[in-house]
Design an enzyme around this catalytic site. Structure first.
Site, PDB file in Angstrom:
ATOM      1  N   ASP A  17      23.789 -70.469  56.924  1.00 13.66           N
ATOM      2  CA  ASP A  17      24.148 -71.592  57.784  1.00 13.66           C
ATOM      3  C   ASP A  17      24.606 -70.988  59.120  1.00 13.66           C
ATOM      4  OD1 ASP A  17      25.320 -74.089  58.682  1.00 13.66           O
ATOM      5  OD2 ASP A  17      27.250 -73.212  58.119  1.00 13.66           O
ATOM      6  N   ASP A  19      26.873 -72.776  62.083  1.00 11.68           N
ATOM      7  CA  ASP A  19      28.253 -73.080  62.507  1.00 11.68           C
ATOM      8  C   ASP A  19      29.242 -72.887  61.367  1.00 11.68           C
ATOM      9  OD1 ASP A  19      28.103 -74.411  65.345  1.00 11.68           O
ATOM     10  OD2 ASP A  19      26.413 -75.183  64.196  1.00 11.68           O
ATOM     11  N   ASP A 195      29.252 -73.155  54.857  1.00 12.51           N
ATOM     12  CA  ASP A 195      30.670 -73.555  54.853  1.00 12.51           C
ATOM     13  C   ASP A 195      30.878 -75.050  54.721  1.00 12.51           C
ATOM     14  OD1 ASP A 195      29.699 -74.212  57.463  1.00 12.51           O
ATOM     15  OD2 ASP A 195      31.784 -74.405  58.089  1.00 12.51           O
TER      16      ASP A 195
HETATM   17 MG   LIG Z   1      28.367 -74.877  58.855  1.00  7.91          MG
END
Ligand SMILES: [Mg+2]
Length: 245
Positions: A17, A19, A195
Site C-alpha cells: 500500500d 499512504d 495500514d
Molecule cells: Mg494506506
C-alpha cells in the site's frame, strides 16, 4: 502484540500500500513524501526478487509516480481500476464512469460549502477527505451514503479521514490476483503490507494463497503480522542484505 516479521521464501512477490505504509500520512494528501531509504530499499528488493514488487493504492497512478520518482514500479492505482504491469502496460477498468461523474457533481457543492474538506477526483473513483475537519465525519458519511443510494454501481470505502467511492467489484485483493496471474509475480508467495481498511481485501486474498500479510500499526485486521513503518523498512533492508537465493 507484534510477532516478529518472519523469514520468507526466496520466490516471494511484494505488494505495498502507499499512504501510511510506504509514505507517512500527511495533513493533506498532496503533502506526503517518500523517504529516500524507502526508494532505495524498494529498488534493491525489485532487483533481488526479479521485479516482483508492486504498489497497490487508492491513489491515481500519476500521483504515485510523482511521489516515487525517479523509480517506477508496477502499480495498481485507484484500488486496481488502473493497473500498470511490470512491462509498463497500463490496464484500465473504466467501471462505472458515469456514476463517478454523478457522485462528483453531487459532492462538489457540499465540499464547497465546508472549507477544509477536499474532494479528490480520480479517473474511476472519488475521495472525500476530511482530515482538516474531523468534526464533519458524520456529515461526510451521510453525504456519501446518499450518493451511493442514488448510484448503486458505487460502494463506499471508509479510510483514515477519508471516504472513497469506487465501482463495485474493484478492490485491492482483485488487483493482487491480477498481478499474480502474470510474470514476474506468477508462482511466487505473495506478501502484502498495508495500514488501512481497504487493505483488508488484499490481506484476505494473500492469506488464502498461503502468503504473508502485514498490517502497519493498530486496528482490527485479518493480517497475520504487525509492524510499524520503521520496523517494516528495517525488515526489507534485512531481506535485501541476506544471502542470495
Ligand atoms: Mg494506506
Amino acid at each position: 502484540m507484534t510477532r516478529d516479521l518472519p523469514d520468507i521464501p526466496p520466490a516471494s512477490a511484494f505488494f505495498f500500500d502507499f499512504d501510511g505504509t510506504l509514505a507517512e500520512i500527511a495533513s493533506r494528501p498532496d503533502l506526503v513524501s517518500v523517504e529516500q531509504e524507502v526508494r532505495d530499499v524498494l529498488q534493491a528488493l525489485a532487483l533481488k526478487y526479479d521485479g516482483a514488487v508492486a504498489i497497490v493504492t487508492g491513489r491515481p497512478l500519476e500521483a504515485v509516480d510523482g511521489f516515487m520518482a525517479p523509480i517506477r514500479l508496477a502499480t495498481a492505482a485507484e484500488h486496481g481500476s488502473i493497473r500498470r504491469d511490470s512491462m509498463g502496460v497500463v490496464h484500465f477498468d473504466e467501471g462505472n464512469a458515469e456514476a463517478v461523474a454523478a457522485a462528483h457533481a453531487t459532492l462538489g457543492p457540499f465540499v464547497a460549502a465546508h472549507p477544509g474538506l477536499l474532494l479528490e477526483r480520480k479517473r474511476s473513483s472519488i475521495a472525500l477527505h476530511y482530515r482538516q475537519r474531523p468534526e464533519l465525519a458524520k456529515s461526510c458519511e451521510e453525504e456519501v451514503q446518499e450518493v451511493v443510494a442514488k448510484n448503486p454501481g458505487l460502494v463506499i470505502l471508509p479510510g483514515k479521514m477519508v471516504f472513497e467511492l469506487k465501482p463495485k467489484g474493484v478492490d485491492k485483493g482483485e488487483a493482487v490476483r491480477s498481478f499474480l496471474s502474470e510474470a514476474p509475480f506468477k508462482d511466487r508467495t505473495p506478501i502484502f503490507v498495508g495500514d488501512d481498511v481497504t487493505d483488508e481485501h488484499a490481506f484476505e486474498v494473500v492469506n488464502s494463497l498461503g502468503g504473508l500479510s502485514v498490517k502497519i500499526d493498530d486496528g482490527n485486521t485479518l493480517a497475520h503480522f504487525r509492524a510499524d513503518r520503521k520496523g517494516l523498512i528495517a525488515w526489507l533492508f534485512q531481506l535485501v542484505a541476506r544471502d542470495q537465493k
